[in-house]
Every structure is written in structure tokens, then in C-alpha cells.
Motif scaffolding. Structure first.
Motif, PDB file in Angstrom:
ATOM      1  N   PRO A 133      44.442  24.880  76.082  1.00 57.89           N
ATOM      2  CA  PRO A 133      42.976  24.924  76.143  1.00 57.89           C
ATOM      3  C   PRO A 133      42.561  25.112  77.598  1.00 57.89           C
ATOM      4  O   PRO A 133      42.793  24.235  78.426  1.00 57.89           O
ATOM      5  N   ARG A 143      30.349  23.127  85.011  1.00 57.57           N
ATOM      6  CA  ARG A 143      30.303  22.038  84.036  1.00 57.57           C
ATOM      7  C   ARG A 143      31.158  20.815  84.333  1.00 57.57           C
ATOM      8  O   ARG A 143      30.851  19.735  83.835  1.00 57.57           O
ATOM      9  N   GLU A 295      31.959  14.561  80.569  1.00 54.30           N
ATOM     10  CA  GLU A 295      31.350  15.623  79.755  1.00 54.30           C
ATOM     11  C   GLU A 295      32.286  16.815  79.653  1.00 54.30           C
ATOM     12  O   GLU A 295      32.368  17.475  78.634  1.00 54.30           O
ATOM     13  N   PHE A 296      32.925  17.095  80.768  1.00 54.59           N
ATOM     14  CA  PHE A 296      33.843  18.238  80.836  1.00 54.59           C
ATOM     15  C   PHE A 296      34.880  17.896  81.885  1.00 54.59           C
ATOM     16  O   PHE A 296      34.564  17.743  83.053  1.00 54.59           O
ATOM     17  N   ARG A 323      44.991  18.494  74.467  1.00 53.66           N
ATOM     18  CA  ARG A 323      44.646  18.674  73.044  1.00 53.66           C
ATOM     19  C   ARG A 323      44.060  17.390  72.478  1.00 53.66           C
ATOM     20  O   ARG A 323      43.048  17.407  71.789  1.00 53.66           O
ATOM     21  N   ASN A 326      40.555  16.713  73.740  1.00 53.50           N
ATOM     22  CA  ASN A 326      39.509  17.550  73.149  1.00 53.50           C
ATOM     23  C   ASN A 326      38.964  16.983  71.853  1.00 53.50           C
ATOM     24  O   ASN A 326      37.919  17.410  71.388  1.00 53.50           O
ATOM     25  N   ARG A 327      39.655  16.032  71.277  1.00 57.84           N
ATOM     26  CA  ARG A 327      39.099  15.360  70.097  1.00 57.84           C
ATOM     27  C   ARG A 327      38.029  14.357  70.521  1.00 57.84           C
ATOM     28  O   ARG A 327      37.225  13.919  69.711  1.00 57.84           O
ATOM     29  N   LYS A 330      35.235  17.361  76.019  1.00 57.58           N
ATOM     30  CA  LYS A 330      35.692  18.713  76.331  1.00 57.58           C
ATOM     31  C   LYS A 330      36.636  18.648  77.521  1.00 57.58           C
ATOM     32  O   LYS A 330      36.308  18.048  78.553  1.00 57.58           O
TER      33      LYS A 330
ATOM     34  N   TYR B 322      38.751  25.973  67.166  1.00 55.18           N
ATOM     35  CA  TYR B 322      39.024  24.541  67.292  1.00 55.18           C
ATOM     36  C   TYR B 322      39.107  23.899  65.902  1.00 55.18           C
ATOM     37  O   TYR B 322      39.985  23.076  65.642  1.00 55.18           O
ATOM     38  N   TYR B 325      42.337  24.683  64.544  1.00 52.72           N
ATOM     39  CA  TYR B 325      43.352  23.846  65.196  1.00 52.72           C
ATOM     40  C   TYR B 325      43.393  22.474  64.547  1.00 52.72           C
ATOM     41  O   TYR B 325      44.467  21.931  64.259  1.00 52.72           O
ATOM     42  N   ASN B 334      42.388  27.793  73.864  1.00 54.74           N
ATOM     43  CA  ASN B 334      40.951  27.928  74.008  1.00 54.74           C
ATOM     44  C   ASN B 334      40.731  28.570  75.363  1.00 54.74           C
ATOM     45  O   ASN B 334      41.451  28.292  76.309  1.00 54.74           O
TER      46      ASN B 334
END
Lengths: 488, 563
Positions: A133, A143, A295-296, A323, A326-327, A330, B322, B325, B334
Motif C-alpha cells: 500500500p 496529508r 489520519e494518514f 496492511r 489500514n484496517r 490510512k 481495498y 483485499y 494501493n
């Protein structure tokens, strides 16, 4: 006559800063604006008098000057007659030359490899395992409120990275932390000066060496501050760590462990130990809080992960962490690519052959199996019988055994400078410097393609990598068709 | 050079020619009235089907996303390789072939023009570099503009004229061909990990909705007189129940359609036609969608057929990838692009014995059969999202033969079989219809006047297939047709025979088609623009445009805009 050239792309590191302003006086670069120290040094030293001005061919043990025609014929002969040549380097030249390189490798049925193999090759292996990602650097500028550098030191190796793309930039949704860091840097410089004065005073008494230790008590308050946060994770306190809000010193070779612990914490598991990889668990909890609540967020990683124990497994677990993150929020992850166009070398090789590096064309179609088809392994198994090195210096950084085999066979080198490999070569081509004397294309570390400019003329008669390679390719085809006719 | 194709059964729907036996004459790469019968090189097409060269309106074949897909999937390449020959370059194949292989394989199927549908403007140079290395074909790309900050800001202000000027500037700057919109508003939201769920959701940090973006850009498209309509990937793509969003989208666009002409192309419609509330109850929404499209004239679309195979999904719709995924746990890429767009990639294996996948397979065919007018829906797999383009002959088989699709349906998941509408659909497409859905219709929708037909003045891009419509019943002998469309007897590109009997006989480079949109007042490149550039992107203004250096053979089309 003095002219200024704007928006020049700097051909040094993977940052590929494209806002360099050059002042040209009488056809020579006189002044560099906006660049870092590495950039200035490259743009000002290109006219170096030690540069080789003619092709050289080894005759009776000595490199002697010859014409381009003769050198090209000699090089083509070597490649056309080789069974299993290697074609290595590529990361410091433009995509245009790399494209010819892939075609040449295919024509001679050799192994095409670029410097990623001894650099971020393991990162690519991990991407092939778990994906990645990621995002372009501007996305981080606009961001990211949490920036983590892991196993890399941009302050020294990518000097303008923080200033152009991460913590010190003004983005649409996040501001720059420049001022605060300036104060911090000034303060720490003052402190250092004092320390060194003190040291000089007491040097005669031979004091114990001062080792800075991570305090075990409480994480610094800056982690809960507003605005962008900068965290550095490394085995030593680097220059970047000095300006960071938070520095975590991981024991050498234990990145994997630490990352797994962080993954566990992100998944809300509790750790039953006091410390992991030399870092107290309370610290990690603090770190994970910052990660989950941003936030990012972004992690940049360097050789500290890819070339330390564990190699691609380290990157694998780092990407897996992203990964997981990201759940919750971001998050992105980017490798800190070194050479200015190593990303391009991977990119070009991939679109033409399907594989990013270590591509073996000996069967007539591309085959990829790093460990088998990677250049160091081919050399260590003593399988290659010729080599073409473009814009790289493997003789000074490959394993000794590999270099021994490299120089035991015919060796062709294309490079603007007489590097160690060139000194050991059998055919040596001087080349125009890409991005200064030759226009082209390079890919930034985040895959953004940028044009390289030609700002001055190359020394008289000097060809570019692309031209030299195209002519070798042409000559190889001529030699091969002659051989076919003879055989018929 | 002159060429005469004699005695073939010609299918040229744009000129209304339906299987007539006739000769096609070619001179200097163009179709002409006649040529010197003695001097011209002759191809005897007796008993063969002659069609214009194939046109693909939507296939991901080049650019950052595609290449990352290649990079991450060595396991996809290893099973399918192409050896170097004296004429052709080597490469790898399957779901994301290397560039040369892509060109050769399309050409072997009789295709001559492709549209590469998602080009992040910042990385446009990359797309064009790859297109240069994709031989045998003419190609064009659509820049992703739906979530570009400039567009969002001007539409938010309601300043359509200024928005149109910048879109025109972007077409020339990226060497693009049409406005591509992907999950409007959703990609900007994805910048912070969010998404939009209806066409009236507000985009975070911007005072705008997907409806306003789509309608705004559709209007801009009209003001600029672009040859193609907006090319739209809908919101909520790939999610159960999304057919309702698709209907909302099409209804919203009615406001722009004033002259009965198409104003939007909804791409890979299959992925936007799911009914049901969740994955368990997911079923086909094709009936409702087809009904709407049959009753309206402002929409064209393409199938997005799913093939039961291992493939790689890739789209600018980051949030959708996503979701995939989360469903699959597979390796996931991504890739967000500053100020412009996002992207994602996931390998995916469509399985017959998976109820959802089998339903998807059925939906695409239902759409193609239930939308009555073949000029409205075209054959695609959204390569490689639904499956690789090499499966096109299979789809042709399903479309022309009820027997073929029932044979496949029988092997599908029981639940999907029960829900499928295919058993009720008797329609079987003719070769004339196939010529529409694989070339004529696509060329027409794209506004490519010199492609997709064999009238005088057209590009001499011709495909000849080993099918004799007089002697075989194509619905029964669909396997023969499938083989024929997989290996063209001849492919002719610009008047040159490049494929014979399914083998490449000549390597040619195609052109890159792009739009040079001329507005009355152009975007000013001043200090203000440069400042904005530095603020929005991390590159300088001077280094952003795709210069002619990046086009091997440039084919600009000048368009006069109304603004």
C-alpha cells in the motif's frame, strides 16, 4: 555569456528534485541553486579533468585509446560470442538507455540485472509476496500527520526528502514543522558545541566515552503534540533521529522482532515481556497509539531493513504491518530508493520482460529467479563468460569472489568516469553524463517519471549510453547474421 | 503499396454491409474505391469473413498500475512465455502480458486499435513510454480527471468555462483522448481512507457531490466537443445492490442529454449491475439496468465480462480494491496519486463454483443480450479485471450461441444457475452484431471516424477470419468461430499484412492518438499557475507535460471547442 536554466532534475538520488536552477557561463555550469550538497557536487564536478575522453581497449595487458568504431566492434564481438553474458548496472542512466539494454540482453541471451539486486531487491520480493500500500510523495506532503523513517537516514542520504516531501513541507491538509525543527536543531547544535568544548577540556584525563542511552522512563511528550509527527527507528542515533520527535533505538538485527511486536499491539494483543529488541514495551504502546490514531501515516524504509538479517522477511513484515494498520486508519509505505533511476531500471525491465531485475534471457524468453538468475550468484557459480557493466561500479562493492570471476572474463564498461571496474575492463567506453550532458527520463522513488535535461554539451566526440548501446546492438546483429551465413 | 482483398464475406455495419461478397481495395494504408487489378497484391478471401480491424474501448494495457501488476505477479508470467523470434521480441503473457506480447496477441486476434482507460496525469509519461513499446496497434489513453483538485474546485465554484479550459489543457498536456471518471468523489475521500456511498454524498474537505462531478464533466465534455463522451466507472462499483446507484447515475445524466445523443459511457457495466443486500443475497440487476438503457439513448456501455480464470484486478478505484483485499486477504497494492487519483491492484481468481463469481459471469451476458441495440453495449472484459483479453473469442462464442453459454452455465455454482436469467434469453448474436460489438460500435462511440469501418477513406485496418457464414451455422459450430476469432487468417494494419494464420509476419509500430483541444482562451501559464503547481504537486510545471519525445508516432486530432 551567462544563462539560467530552471526546473532542472537532479540526477543523484531517488528524490529526483526537479527545482534545481543552474547558471551556465560560457557553456560551463557555474552555479547551482536549490540543490543539496550532493546535487551541487555532481553538477559542479562533471567537468572533472580525470574524465576519460576516448574509448579504451585492452591490448597486451594495457588499456589503449581507440576509436568508437573499433571499441564498439570489439564489444559486440565479445557479446555475440559469449554463451552467457551478464548485463549489469543501469540504475544511473536514463530509461531510454535501459530500453536498449533490455533489447541487447535479449539479443545476446544474457542475464539482465540492475543494482536493485544488492539494494532494494528484497523489497521487490516482498511486494511479490504481500503487495504494497503506497502513494506518491505529494500525497504525503498534503496529508501525512505521522512520518516514520525506519532503517534509513534521509538527512544524510536523501537530504531534501524531509524538506520537499514529508515533515517540513506545507501541504493542503497538513502544515510544515520546519520552524520547530529549526529551533530544535539550533539547540542541539549548541549543546553539541558545549559538549565538544567540555571534551576538549577534559581530553587529557581520558574520560569514559559518552554513550547516549535511550531513557527507559517516559516517552517524550512530543508524541502527543498536534501537527505532523516524525519518528525515527534505527540502530543508531542518526542525523534524522536528532530532529525527530521520537527515536527508537532497535538492537541490530532485531527489526523483525520489533515489527512483529508492533503488529501484535496494533491487533490489540498484550505483550508479556518488558522489552522487545531493546525497546521497552511502554514505548511501543506509545508508538502504536500514535500510529493507530493518525489520519494518514507513512513508513519509509531503507537498507537498514532490506540488507540486514532477515532481508526480504523484514520488508514483508513491515508491509504486513501497514496492511493491518489500514484496517484502523490510512497508512502507506515507501522504499527509500538510492540511485536516481533505479526505479526506472525496474520499471523498464518490467514492462518489456515482465520482471523487475535478475532477468535471464538465455532460453530466448525472460526467466526470473533471484538467487539463481541474480548477477552475484551467477558470478559466484562462475557461469558467466562475459560482462557488460553500464553506469555502475561492481568491482568496488561486489563480493571479492564475484569480482574475481567478473574480471577473469571479457569485461565491457560504459561509464563517464574511470571507476574501479573500468580500470579492470577490456573495453571501456566514456559516456556523456545523463541529466547533465544528455536528456532522458528517470523515475522518482515513488514511480513518478521526470524528464532529465541536457544543460551542457558533452566533451567533444563523447556519445551517450543510449547511442553506444544502440550501436553495439546493431553490430551484434551484423556479427550474428554473418555467423549464420557462414554456418549455412 | 496496393492491396486487394477478393471475394470475402464483408461485415461492415457502419456502412450497412452485412455479409455481402465483395472486394476491398487498399492503397497507401487507406481503403480506396479500386486499385490496379494487376499490380496490387491480392489476398484471396473466398469463403472467409472480412471485418474492420477490432477496436477495444477499454483495456488496461499500459501505465503505472499495469506495470505494478506485472511486477507483483511473477507467478502469473512463469506459466506463459513468448520466445524471441527473428521478427518479434520475447515476453511473458497471461493476465498482464509484457508490452510487446500485448501488441502481438491483440494483433493475432485481428485487433488494430486500443483505448487504455486509466492514466494518472502525473504519471502519463510512463503510460506513453509503455504504449511506444506496444507494437501492432494504434492506441489512446484517457486521463483520470474525476477527482483532480482543479476540477473539484472549479465545479464547486460552478465555473464550468474555466473547468473546461483546464480539461482542454490537460488533454494536450497528458496527450489524452477522453475524460475518465472513476468513482467520482470516492478517490479524493480515499486519500484519508474513506469513500462515498451514494451519488449525493458530500466529498470530505470539498463542498461537492459525485452527481455534481459527473454532470459537470459531462457538460464540460459537450462544451469541448470531445469525440468520445465521459468515460465513467460508477460509484459503489463491485458492491451488492449497486445497480440502484447505477440507475441514479444514469438518471442524473439525463439532465445533460438534450439532443438524444450519448453523453456518458458507463464502462464495465457488469461490475455496476449487482442487486441484493449483501454477498449472500447478491443477484443480477441486469434486467433493471437493461430496461433503463433500452428506454434511453444517452448511455453507451461495455460488458466487463468475467472469465473463469486467474487474473489481476486493477483500477483507479482504490477503495474498491481495498474491499477486495478485505474479502480475499490476497496481496494488495494501493497507489494514491497526489492531487489527482488513486489506484489498487489485487490478483483474483474467478471460479465457476463460487456463487458470486458465477453470477457476475451471467450478469455481463444478460446485459449484452437484454440491451437490444448492439450499438449501445460493447464486448470487453475490462482487461485484465474480468479476465485477460485473450478470452474475447470465448465471449464471442457465448454471445452467438445459446448452446455455448448453457454449456458453461451448467458447470456453474447451483445458486448462480438458479438465479441466472440466461436460460430465458433466446437471443443469439449474428456475425453482423459481433462486428458491431467488437469494432463498429466501439469506433462510433469513440468518435474515431477512420476506424471501425471499411468505407472509402477509412484506415486500412482489416481483420479476416476463417469463418464461412454460408456453410456453417455459427450458433452450432461456435467452437469453429471461437478458433477463427482467436487466430485471424489475416490482420492488416495500415494496409500491411501483419498477421497470417494467427502468426506475426511483420512487426509494425502503431500511432498514439490524442486530442489537441483548441479553446478560444487558453490556460495562462504565468507565475500564478507555477505557484499553484508547486503547491498542488511535487513537480515543477515545466516537468509535468508529456512532450512529443514520449510519443513514437504522434497522431493529434484537432478539436474546436465551444469555449
Amino acid at each position: 555569456m551567462s544563462t539560467t536554466v530552471n526546473a532542472v532534475t537532479c540526477p543523484v538520488c531517488g528524490c529526483l528534485c526537479d527545482d534545481i536552477e543552474l547558471t551556465i557561463e560560457n557553456g560551463v555550469i557555474a552555479k547551482v541553486k536549490n540543490g543539496c550538497a550532493m546535487c551541487e557536487s555532481k553538477f559542479l564536478s562533471y567537468k572533472n579533468e580525470h574524465r576519460n575522453k576516448t574509448p579504451l581497449v585492452r591490448k597486451e595487458g594495457k588499456l589503449v585509446p581507440v576509436s568508437y568504431d573499433e571499441a564498439i566492434h570489439k564489444a559486440a564481438e565479445i557479446l555475440a560470442n559469449a554463451n552467457y553474458p551478464i548485463l549489469y548496472g543501469w540504475s544511473s542512466t536514463d530509461c531510454e538507455a535501459q530500453r536498449v539494454g533490455v533489447e541487447l540482453a535479449e539479443e545476446v541471451g544474457g542475464v539482465l540485472d540492475n543494482t536493485a539486486v544488492v539494494c532494494h531487491g528484497p523489497s521487490i520480493l516482498s511486494v511479490q509476496e504481500v503487495g504494497i500500500p503506497t502513494c506518491t510523495l505529494g500525497q504525503i506532503r498534503h496529508r501525512a500527520d505521522l512520518v516514520i523513517y525506519w532503517g534509513c537516514d534521509p538527512w544524510s542520504a536523501h537530504p531534501r526528502h524531509l524538506e520537499r516531501y514529508t515533515t517540513f513541507t506545507e501541504g493542503r491538509f497538513e502544515g510544515s514543522e520546519w520552524k520547530e525543527y529549526m529551533n530544535k536543531v539550533k539547540a542541539s547544535a549548541g549543546k553539541k558545541k558545549l559538549l565538544s568544548l567540555e571534551r576538549r577540556e577534559i581530553v587529557k584525563r581520558k574520560p569514559e566515552p559518552i554513550i547516549e542511552k535511550v531513557t527507559v522512563n517516559k516517552p517524550p511528550e512530543t508524541l502527543s503534540k498536534a501537527g505532523r509527527k516524525l519518528i525515527v527507528i534505527d540502530v543508531r542515533k542518526t542525523m534524522t533521529a536528532e530532529v525527530a520527535d521520537y527515536f527508537i533505538q532497535v538492537q541490530p538485527g532485531k527489526d523483525y522482532e520489533l515489527m512483529l511486536a508492533i503488529r501484535a499491539l496494533v491487533k490489540d494483543h498484550e505483550l508479556d515481556v518488558d522489552q522487545v529488541a531493546g525497546v521497552p514495551v511502554e514505548y511501543l504502546e506509545e508508538l502504536v497509539d500514535a500510529m493507530v490514531n493518525c489520519e494518514f501515516g507513512v513508513i519509509f524504509f531503507g537498507m537498514g531493513l532490506t540488507q540486514s538479517a532477515g532481508k526480504f522477511r523484514n520488508v514483508d513484515v513491515a508491509i504486513s504491518l501497514i496492511r493491518d494498520l489500514n484496517r484502523r486508519t490510512k497508512f502507506a509505505i515507501l522504499p527509500m530508493r538510492g540511485h536516481f533511476n533505479v526505479t526506472g531500471a525496474n520499471t523498464v525491465s518490467t514492462w518489456q520482460s515482465g520482471y523487475p531485475y535478475s532477468v535471464d534471457f538465455s532460453l530466448g524468453y525472460p526467466r526470473y529467479n533471484p538467487g539463481e538468475t541474480s548477477v552475484v550468484d551467477v558470478l559466484l557459480r562462475k557461469e558467466s563468460d562475459a560482462a557488460l557493466i553500464v553506469a555502475s561500479d561492481p568491482a568496488s562493492n561486489f563480493p571479492r569472489k564475484a569480482v574475481e570471476h567478473l574480471v577473469a572474463n571479457p569485461l565491457i564498461v560504459i561509464d563517464p568516469h574511470m571507476n574501479a571496474t573500468a580500470l579492470l575492463g577490456d573495453v571501456v567506453f566514456p559516456a556523456a553524463i545523463v541529466g547533465i550532458e544528455k536528456a532522458g527520463t528517470a523515475y522518482r522513488m515513488d514511480h513518478v517519471p521526470l524528464p532529465l535535461k541536457k544543460v551542457v554539451e558533452p566533451p567533444e566526440g563523447i556519445l551517450s549510453d543510449e547511442e553506444i548501446l544502440s550501436r553495439i546492438l546493431e553490430e551484434v546483429r551484423v556479427i550474428k547474421s554473418q555467423k549464420m551465413q557462414e554456418a549455412a | 503499396m496496393e492491396l486487394l482483398i477478393k471475394n470475402g464475406f464483408v461485415f461492415d455495419p457502419i456502412n450497412g454491409i452485412n455479409g455481402e461478397k465483395m472486394d476491398i481495395a487498399v492503397r497507401n494504408g487507406k481503403i480506396v474505391e479500386s486499385v490496379n487489378d494487376r499490380r496490387a497484391k491480392k489476398i484471396d478471401a473466398t469463403g472467409l469473413t472480412v471485418m474492420p480491424g477490432g477496436v477495444d474501448i477499454h483495456c488496461h494495457i499500459a501505465g503505472a498500475e499495469v506495470n505494478t501488476g506485472r511486477l507483483m505477479r511473477p507467478e502469473d508470467h512463469i506459466k506463459d512465455t513468448e520466445r524471441k523470434t527473428t521478427l518479434t521480441r520475447s515476453g511473458v503473457g497471461y493476465s498482464i502480458p509484457s508490452t510487446f506480447t500485448t501488441g502481438y496477441r491483440y494483433s493475432r486476434m485481428g485487433y488494430t486499435s486500443l483505448m487504455n482507460p486509466s492514466m494518472p496525469p502525473l504519471e502519463a509519461k510512463h503510460t506513453h513510454e509503455e504504449l511506444n513499446d506496444t507494437p501492432m496497434l494504434d492506441k489512446a489513453s484517457y486521463p483520470l480527471l474525476g477527482d483532480w483538485w482543479f476540477v473539484l474546485e472549479y465545479l464547486q465554484k460552478g465555473d464550468l468555462t474555466e473547468c473546461a479550459r483546464y480539461v482542454a489543457w490537460m488533454m494536450g498536456t497528458t496527450k489524452g483522448y477522453a475524460i475518465k471518471i472513476v468513482n467520482p468523489g470516492g478517490l479524493e475521500s480515499w486519500g484519508f481512507g474513506r469513500n462515498v456511498h451514494t451519488i449525493d454524498d458530500k466529498v470530505p474537505n470539498f463542498d461537492i457531490t459525485p452527481r455534481e462531478i459527473m454532470c459537470g464533466l459531462a457538460k464540460v465534455n459537450k462544451m469541448l466537443n470531445l469525440p468520445h463522451t465521459i468515460h465513467l466507472h460508477t460509484n459503489n462499483l463491485g458492491l451488492p445492490g449497486n445497480y440502484a446507484t447505477t440507475l441514479d447515475t444514469m438518471r442524473a445524466l439525463e439532465s445533460v442529454a438534450t439532443d438524444g445523443k450519448p453523453v456518458a459511457h458507463i464502462t464495465h457495466l457488469q461490475f455496476s449491475s449487482f442487486a441484493g443486500d449483501d454477498w449472500g443475497s447478491m443477484r443480477s440487476g441486469a434486467e433493471e439496468v437493461a430496461k433503463y438503457i433500452n428506454a434511453h439513448s444517452h448511455i453507451t456501455c461495455d460488458m466487463g465480462q468475467v472469465i473463469f480464470t486467474d487474473t489481476t484486478t486493477m483500477t483507479a478505484d482504490g477503495p474498491f480494491e481495498y474491499t477486495l483485499y478485505q474479502l480475499s486477504g490476497h496481496k494488495w497494492v494501493n497507489s494514491d496519486v497526489e492531487t489527482e487519483t488513486s489506484g489498487g491492484i489485487i490478483p483474483f481468481h474467478y471460479k465457476r463454483n463460487n456463487a458470486v463469481n458465477a453470477t457476475q459471469w451471467s450478469i455481463a451476458l444478460e446485459l449484452a443480450l437484454m440491451i437490444e441495440d448492439p450499438w449501445k453495449i460493447y464486448l470487453t472484459t475490462d482487461h485484465p479485471n474480468g479476465g485477460p483479453f485473450t478470452a474475447y473469442p470465448k465471449i464471442i462464442g457465448w454471445l452467438i450461441s445459446r448452446k455455448a453459454r448453457m454449456a458453461t452455465l451448467k458447470k456453474c455454482h447451483k445458486k448462480a444457475q438458479k438465479k441466472s436469467l440466461l436460460p430465458t434469453l433466446k437471443r443469439e448474436l449474428s456475425l453482423y452484431d459481433i462486428a458491431i460489438v467488437t469494432r463498429a460500435g466501439q469506433a462510433k462511440a469513440l468518435g474515431l471516424k477512420d476506424k471501425g469501418h471499411l468505407g472509402v477513406g477509412a484506415d486500412a485496418d482489416i481483420a479476416i477470419y476463417n469463418v464461412n457464414p454460408e456453410t456453417i451455422d455459427i450458433a452450432r459450430k461456435y467452437k469453429t468461430v471461437r478458433r477463427a476469432f482467436g487466430n485471424a487468417a489475416y490482420t492488416i494494419k495500415d494496409g500491411k499484412v501483419v498477421v497470417k494464420d494467427g502468426e506475426i509476419v511483420q512487426h509494425v509500430d502503431g500511432r498514439t492518438i490524442w486530442l489537441d483541444v483548441q479553446t478560444a482562451e487558453q490556460v495562462k501559464v504565468d507565475e500564478e499557475m507555477r505557484r499553484r503547481f508547486r503547491e498542488y504537486w511535487t513537480v515543477e510545471y515545466e516537468n509535468y507535460p508529456v512532450t512529443n519525445h514520449y510519443l513514437k508516432i504522434s497522431d493529434p486530432r484537432t478539436i474546436k471547442a465551444d469555449v
